[in-house]
Design a protein around this motif. Sequence first.
Motif, PDB file in Angstrom:
ATOM      1  N   GLY A  15       0.752 105.604  23.265  1.00 60.59           N
ATOM      2  CA  GLY A  15       1.162 106.423  22.121  1.00 60.59           C
ATOM      3  C   GLY A  15       1.014 105.664  20.814  1.00 60.59           C
ATOM      4  N   ALA A  16       1.437 104.395  20.825  1.00 60.01           N
ATOM      5  CA  ALA A  16       1.323 103.578  19.612  1.00 60.01           C
ATOM      6  C   ALA A  16      -0.135 103.365  19.234  1.00 60.01           C
ATOM      7  CB  ALA A  16       2.013 102.226  19.832  1.00 60.01           C
ATOM      8  N   ILE A  17      -0.990 103.104  20.245  1.00 54.26           N
ATOM      9  CA  ILE A  17      -2.429 102.885  19.983  1.00 54.26           C
ATOM     10  C   ILE A  17      -3.062 104.154  19.424  1.00 54.26           C
ATOM     11  CG2 ILE A  17      -4.667 102.516  21.103  1.00 54.26           C
ATOM     12  CD1 ILE A  17      -3.232 100.585  22.990  1.00 54.26           C
ATOM     13  N   ALA A  18      -2.727 105.301  20.021  1.00 51.85           N
ATOM     14  CA  ALA A  18      -3.284 106.578  19.553  1.00 51.85           C
ATOM     15  C   ALA A  18      -2.907 106.822  18.099  1.00 51.85           C
ATOM     16  CB  ALA A  18      -2.783 107.717  20.435  1.00 51.85           C
ATOM     17  N   LEU A  19      -1.643 106.537  17.752  1.00 53.95           N
ATOM     18  CA  LEU A  19      -1.182 106.729  16.378  1.00 53.95           C
ATOM     19  C   LEU A  19      -1.928 105.796  15.426  1.00 53.95           C
ATOM     20  CD1 LEU A  19       0.905 108.249  14.627  1.00 53.95           C
ATOM     21  CD2 LEU A  19       2.462 106.326  14.981  1.00 53.95           C
ATOM     22  N   ILE A  20      -2.022 104.514  15.806  1.00 49.77           N
ATOM     23  CA  ILE A  20      -2.732 103.540  14.966  1.00 49.77           C
ATOM     24  C   ILE A  20      -4.192 103.935  14.812  1.00 49.77           C
ATOM     25  CG2 ILE A  20      -3.539 101.143  14.857  1.00 49.77           C
ATOM     26  CD1 ILE A  20      -0.869 100.361  16.253  1.00 49.77           C
ATOM     27  N   TYR A  21      -4.798 104.387  15.922  1.00 55.69           N
ATOM     28  CA  TYR A  21      -6.227 104.724  15.915  1.00 55.69           C
ATOM     29  C   TYR A  21      -6.497 105.933  15.023  1.00 55.69           C
ATOM     30  CZ  TYR A  21     -10.967 105.124  17.770  1.00 55.69           C
ATOM     31  OH  TYR A  21     -12.335 105.166  17.902  1.00 55.69           O
ATOM     32  N   LEU A  22      -5.658 106.971  15.179  1.00 54.00           N
ATOM     33  CA  LEU A  22      -5.887 108.199  14.411  1.00 54.00           C
ATOM     34  C   LEU A  22      -5.593 108.006  12.924  1.00 54.00           C
ATOM     35  CD1 LEU A  22      -4.379 110.774  16.916  1.00 54.00           C
ATOM     36  CD2 LEU A  22      -6.790 110.467  16.357  1.00 54.00           C
ATOM     37  N   VAL A  23      -4.417 107.438  12.626  1.00 50.77           N
ATOM     38  CA  VAL A  23      -4.032 107.235  11.224  1.00 50.77           C
ATOM     39  C   VAL A  23      -4.882 106.124  10.605  1.00 50.77           C
ATOM     40  CG1 VAL A  23      -2.160 106.599   9.663  1.00 50.77           C
ATOM     41  CG2 VAL A  23      -1.690 108.037  11.664  1.00 50.77           C
ATOM     42  N   GLY A  24      -5.028 105.013  11.365  1.00 55.61           N
ATOM     43  CA  GLY A  24      -5.798 103.877  10.847  1.00 55.61           C
ATOM     44  C   GLY A  24      -7.238 104.233  10.589  1.00 55.61           C
ATOM     45  N   GLY A  25      -7.817 105.088  11.459  1.00 51.85           N
ATOM     46  CA  GLY A  25      -9.210 105.499  11.280  1.00 51.85           C
ATOM     47  C   GLY A  25      -9.426 106.193   9.952  1.00 51.85           C
ATOM     48  N   LEU A  49       2.734  95.235  20.754  1.00 50.76           N
ATOM     49  CA  LEU A  49       1.466  95.055  21.465  1.00 50.76           C
ATOM     50  C   LEU A  49       0.823  93.736  21.050  1.00 50.76           C
ATOM     51  CD1 LEU A  49       0.096  98.667  20.934  1.00 50.76           C
ATOM     52  CD2 LEU A  49       1.111  97.775  23.027  1.00 50.76           C
ATOM     53  N   SER A  50      -0.271  93.393  21.721  1.00 57.64           N
ATOM     54  CA  SER A  50      -0.978  92.156  21.434  1.00 57.64           C
ATOM     55  C   SER A  50      -1.754  92.266  20.122  1.00 57.64           C
ATOM     56  CB  SER A  50      -1.941  91.852  22.583  1.00 57.64           C
ATOM     57  OG  SER A  50      -2.930  90.950  22.186  1.00 57.64           O
ATOM     58  N   MET A  51      -1.754  91.182  19.330  1.00 55.76           N
ATOM     59  CA  MET A  51      -2.556  91.159  18.099  1.00 55.76           C
ATOM     60  C   MET A  51      -4.048  91.233  18.432  1.00 55.76           C
ATOM     61  SD  MET A  51      -0.654  88.482  15.529  1.00 55.76           S
ATOM     62  CE  MET A  51      -1.750  88.847  14.173  1.00 55.76           C
ATOM     63  N   ALA A  52      -4.425  90.647  19.571  1.00 56.97           N
ATOM     64  CA  ALA A  52      -5.834  90.701  19.995  1.00 56.97           C
ATOM     65  C   ALA A  52      -6.271  92.141  20.217  1.00 56.97           C
ATOM     66  CB  ALA A  52      -6.013  89.888  21.275  1.00 56.97           C
ATOM     67  N   LEU A  53      -5.371  92.949  20.769  1.00 56.92           N
ATOM     68  CA  LEU A  53      -5.664  94.368  20.979  1.00 56.92           C
ATOM     69  C   LEU A  53      -5.861  95.073  19.629  1.00 56.92           C
ATOM     70  CD1 LEU A  53      -5.927  96.793  22.875  1.00 56.92           C
ATOM     71  CD2 LEU A  53      -3.447  97.021  22.824  1.00 56.92           C
ATOM     72  N   GLY A  54      -5.058  94.692  18.646  1.00 51.82           N
ATOM     73  CA  GLY A  54      -5.188  95.265  17.304  1.00 51.82           C
ATOM     74  C   GLY A  54      -6.530  94.944  16.675  1.00 51.82           C
ATOM     75  N   ALA A  55      -7.001  93.701  16.854  1.00 51.77           N
ATOM     76  CA  ALA A  55      -8.314  93.313  16.322  1.00 51.77           C
ATOM     77  C   ALA A  55      -9.426  94.098  17.004  1.00 51.77           C
ATOM     78  CB  ALA A  55      -8.523  91.810  16.515  1.00 51.77           C
ATOM     79  N   LEU A  56      -9.281  94.332  18.315  1.00 51.84           N
ATOM     80  CA  LEU A  56     -10.262  95.139  19.054  1.00 51.84           C
ATOM     81  C   LEU A  56     -10.304  96.565  18.498  1.00 51.84           C
ATOM     82  CD1 LEU A  56     -12.148  95.258  21.658  1.00 51.84           C
ATOM     83  CD2 LEU A  56     -10.170  96.264  22.773  1.00 51.84           C
ATOM     84  N   ILE A  57      -9.137  97.144  18.228  1.00 52.26           N
ATOM     85  CA  ILE A  57      -9.065  98.500  17.674  1.00 52.26           C
ATOM     86  C   ILE A  57      -9.710  98.553  16.293  1.00 52.26           C
ATOM     87  CG2 ILE A  57      -7.465 100.285  16.828  1.00 52.26           C
ATOM     88  CD1 ILE A  57      -5.538  99.397  19.078  1.00 52.26           C
TER      89      ILE A  57
END
Length: 587
Positions: free
Chosen positions: A209-219, A258-266
């Motif tokens: 859920g957090a990744i989806a939110l970051i991905y949609l809003v961040g995109g 979550l992992s910062m590495a995952l954030g860089a990947l996103i």
Amino acid sequence: MQEQHAFPFLREILLFLILSGILIPLLQRLRINQVVGFLAVGALVGPFGLGLLADGVPWLAFLTFPRGEGISMLAEVGVLFLMFMIGLELSAARLWAMRRWVFGAGTAQVVASAALIGGALLLLGMETRSAVILGLVLSLSSTAVVMQLLAQQQATGTPLGQAAFAILMAQDLAVVPILLLIGALGGGTGNAHDSVAMLALVTMAKAIGAIALIYLVGGKVVHRLFRSFAEHRQPDVFMALILLSTFGIAALCAQAGLSMALGALIAGLLLAETEFKHEVELMVEPFKGLLMGLFFMTVGMNIDTRLVLEAPLLLGALVFGLVLLKALVVTLLLRIGGQSWVRAFEGGLLLGQGGEFAFVAIGAAMASQVLEPALGARVMLVVGLSLFITPVLAKIGHALGERHETRTRELVASGDQSELASARGRIIIAGFGRVGQQLAKLLGEQHIPFVAFECDAKLVSKLHAEGKPVYFGNASRPELLRHVHAGEAPAIVLTMDHPASALQAVRGIRREFPHVPLFVRSRDEKHARALRLAGASVVVPETLEASLQLSAFVLEAMGLDERQVDAIVDHERAVVTARLLEPEAKA
């Protein structure tokens, strides 16, 4: 001491830059794989290498990394940019173009390798949670090492190179769920009454859920930022936006647990879907080697080489077992995908090692207490050793593949000599792909004899077995053409797909056989002009004939008479043909 506080880890940063400045050109000159070189140097100058002697030999402290604090800081930066660059490679268009290999063979490789490795670890007595994580982590191979080896062998465009790249893309996609699973299992140790599996599922659901939110809003935010600032066309602003996106989304992921590495990947994934992808790649390219070197050197520093002396046979057996299991899985999948057994085995040896992501994941697993530090250190050493032996294994596999292909060509060619000697007065077709096969079909229906040459040994063997006069060979070679009496041929037709090869063939044929009519397929008008200047009798651009036929159908549909349409099309063809002759006339 005051300076150390003003600029922390300045000595470590300077030493890394000095080593990189010496290493990168040296490794390129010696043709040593950069990943292996940086790993070796990191192990040598790290706290478990010469750093162990720094207390007894004070001057060594200036040439080594004896302390862990500076290393961990450098490692964090290296990991973030490594994951960002992996994300940047994974564009949706690229994945869709290779979907059969990525989602078919790639997924099968990860699942099968993880099951076999995890199952073997369970049999050795490891607890389920650790076996599952290590099975998944060790199923991944090294994108950096494999792609560099393929580039050195000039094999990135070959069927094997494309298949290997697709499998690596699938492995890169698997990074996200593996990181989520590590976080979930790490959070599942708090309540003894709750099921670990249930807690893992809940944690993963929250993370998704957090990744989806970051991905949609961040995109949306990232795209608008880049679009608004791109108008200024200032490289420094563009680089600032790349850094902001990488570190900003990494920080958001850290805030979400979550992992910062995952954030860089996103962050990389978000930019891969924008129209700025190629510009970002160009901006990052000058730093790519340096950042990769930073990551792999810090990985080498964290490898405790003393463990090799403690149990060399055990470590050797673990490395051999890892490479063998993965190589078998990859070999079978490539064979099912259409590669020969020898090429499939070459691919197995190429992808048999552990991957760079293992160091990221194992570090995260140890921090989450999913893996014990001693076990994590041993696994990192196994992965590191597998990376060291990969260039040797790849060289062996490539030599076997080339030898097998050379032998196949010789066998096909030796069986064709007597038949070719009688091939007088036939049309010669060079290149037997879709265009060559269509031409051969029409010639056969009109009982016009022909002989064809093709460089794909597998295709030649198949068609020759069906009784077709198709032989292995490169029609640009004068000795081969003389062997089939090309000087007496009614015509030579070149249907080659590669523009440079076609141009080279036209020059060679015209030099040896100046009077034979030479019909050539070209890519476009520019290529057609070059072929005409080289001596082709007739050149047919692919785009011209396709567009003329389409235009004819449209004109007929609009009610024009068939003869009138034919006249219009013929006139346009004549205009283009005349245009192709212009450079020759001027010359």
